[in-house]
Every structure is written in C-alpha cells, then in structure tokens.
Scaffold this active site. Structure first.
Site, mmCIF file in Angstrom:
data_model
loop_
_atom_site.group_PDB
_atom_site.id
_atom_site.type_symbol
_atom_site.label_atom_id
_atom_site.label_comp_id
_atom_site.label_asym_id
_atom_site.label_seq_id
_atom_site.Cartn_x
_atom_site.Cartn_y
_atom_site.Cartn_z
ATOM 1 N N GLY A 69 31.418 44.780 49.082
ATOM 2 C CA GLY A 69 32.343 44.235 50.001
ATOM 3 C C GLY A 69 32.682 44.900 51.239
ATOM 4 C CG LEU A 86 27.778 42.454 44.226
ATOM 5 C CD1 LEU A 86 28.769 43.377 44.637
ATOM 6 C CD2 LEU A 86 26.427 43.013 44.053
ATOM 7 C CB SER A 117 45.687 44.326 43.141
ATOM 8 O OG SER A 117 46.883 43.705 43.632
ATOM 9 C CE1 TYR A 123 42.888 39.848 43.174
ATOM 10 C CE2 TYR A 123 45.206 39.925 43.155
ATOM 11 C CZ TYR A 123 43.988 40.393 43.420
ATOM 12 O OH TYR A 123 44.176 41.646 44.252
ATOM 13 C CB SER A 124 48.176 39.465 38.328
ATOM 14 O OG SER A 124 48.695 38.958 39.526
ATOM 15 C CB THR A 177 40.846 39.931 37.070
ATOM 16 O OG1 THR A 177 41.271 39.775 38.013
ATOM 17 C CG2 THR A 177 40.438 38.630 36.220
ATOM 18 C CE LYS A 178 41.224 43.108 42.076
ATOM 19 N NZ LYS A 178 40.251 43.681 42.421
ATOM 20 C CB ILE A 237 46.539 45.812 52.267
ATOM 21 C CG1 ILE A 237 46.939 46.689 51.174
ATOM 22 C CG2 ILE A 237 45.645 46.297 53.484
ATOM 23 C CD1 ILE A 237 47.823 47.712 51.678
#
Length: 254
Positions: free
Chosen positions: A13, A65, A145, A159-160, A162-163, A192
């Site tokens: 990435g 990927l 993250s 998402y959270s 998985t992080k 960010i």
C-alpha cells in the site's frame, strides 16, 4: 539502531499516505524498496524516480492482496528484484465504510476482515521464507490503529475489531518467529490527516473535535508515522519485538 543502508524492504500500500511517506523515509535512509500498490501508480512512480536519483533501487507492482495467488506473485517479484527481503511493512488496510451494528451484513463483515487481516496473513506467509534467510535478522512492522486500542468512533466497529486483532497478531507472531531472528512490531496511529482514509471517512467537524482532545493540540501526519516505522525497521538486529508504538499526540496513553 541498525544501519538501513542497503537493506531490502517490501512495503504494501505504498501509493499514498503512510505507505508512501514510509517508503520515502526508507529510500532516503539508503534502503532498496519494492512498492506494492492497489490503486494508482503515480505515487510509486515518484518513489522510483527518487530512488534512482539517490543511486538506489526501487520497483513497484500491483496485486489484490486478499487473493493468495496474486499476493504470492507480488512477494516473489519483490524478493527477486531485491535479492531477498530484510524488512516487511504490512501497511494495507481500510475502514471500507462507516456502518453501525444494525447495518453490518456478512459481505461487509468479511470484506473488512479480508482487507485488514487476510492481506496481512497472505503477505507475511509468502514473505516468511525470505525473511528467514535475512543474514542479520529481519523486521516486520504491522499497521494497527488507535481504533484497535480504544474501539474507535461509532460506525467503525468491524474496522476497530480487525485492528485490535492486528495487535494480538503482532504479539503472537513475535513469539513464534523470534527463534528465526525475526522481530515483529506494530504502530497504532491516531488521527493522521492527509491520507485517503480520513479524506474519505472523516469530516472536518469530526477532525476538529478530535483535535481538541489531543494534548499536543494537532493532528498527526504521515511523516510522523513514517519516522516511527523507520525506527522499528532499523531494529532488524535489535531487542524490540512484540511491541506496539502509539502515535496519537497523547490522546491515548497506556
């Protein structure tokens, strides 16, 4: 801290944001780099031009990927170009969309898992034989993250999750690969700005509200994260492994 000059880096990435900034940092530190991209060649082309100007080697290649065969081809192409892999940076990931619990269907659930975790599995498995051959030891850096620490904002549930899993993946992998001289660490960035992630999924109002809660009084930049990744990359022969470095301006302290 180990010398990075001449080290062989594969980064996923690398087309924009943290990935691109990290690749630039490592090229300027003297690394030869293979740049994976999924959406857009402009960033990788700029980085190859930079490497050429500095008398170093860089190349780039496309892969989805989440697909094992494409990942294998990309990793093998990187190792062939570089003559091995000393440093692996698993940077690919994304929130995909903000969805609340009642809106999450099985397809969305699996897509987010694949983008943030299956990619990491595919890349790391295929890079492992090359990392084991690194003569001075190897270094893996995984992108987690702040959401994996704190649970994230509403709408980032999957998402959270998985992080958070990336943090555990990092600790477990450090235990498993230590005998091969491979260090495994993670970074957990907070807000960010200037990345595709926040350009697409964070409003100015939300960013301003978050910034008000950050002790340093500002958002982070891709370069803030890249410098920390550079440090962890250089620890291919060091004693730091199984760690996560938080990069959030002091909003989350552990």
């Amino acid at each position: 801290m180990g010398k990075l000059s001449g080290k062989k880096v594969f980064i996923t990435g690398a087309e924009q944001g943290i990935g691109k900034a990290t690749a630039k940092e490592l090229i300027e530190a003297g690394c030869d780099v293979y740049l994976h991209y999924f959406s857009g060649e402009e960033g990788p082309k700029e980085l190859v031009e930079l490497a050429n100007k500095l008398g170093q080697r860089a190349e780039y290649g496309y892969a989805d990927l989440t697909k094992e065969e494409e990942t294998q081809q990309c990793v093998n192409a990187a190792a062939e170009f570089l003559g091995g892999i000393d440093i692996l940076i698993n940077n690919v990931g994304g929130i995909i969309a903000r969805k609340w619990l009642g809106e999450i269907d099985k397809q969305f659930w699996q897509t987010v898992i694949d983008v943030n975790m299956t990619t990491m599995l595919n890349v790391t498995q295929n890079a492992l034989p090359y990392l084991k051959q690194a003569k001075d030891g190897a270094s893996i850096i995984n992108l987690a993250s702040l959401a994996g620490r704190s649970g994230g904002h509403a709408g980032s549930l999957v998402y959270s999750m998985t992080k958070g899993a990336v943090l555990t993946w990092t600790r477990s992998l450090a235990a498993e690969l230590g005998e091969h001289g491979i260090r495994v660490n993670a970074v957990a960035p907070g807000l960010i700005l200037g990345t595709r992630f926040h350009n697409q999924h964070t409003t100015k109002e939300s960013a301003d509200e978050t910034i008000r809660s950050i002790p340093l009084g500002r958002a982070g930049s891709s370069e803030d994260v890249a410098r920390v990744i550079k440090f962890l990359a250089s620890e291919y022969d060091g004693f730091v492994s199984g760690a996560t470095i938080d990069i959030n301006g002091g909003v989350y302290r552990m």
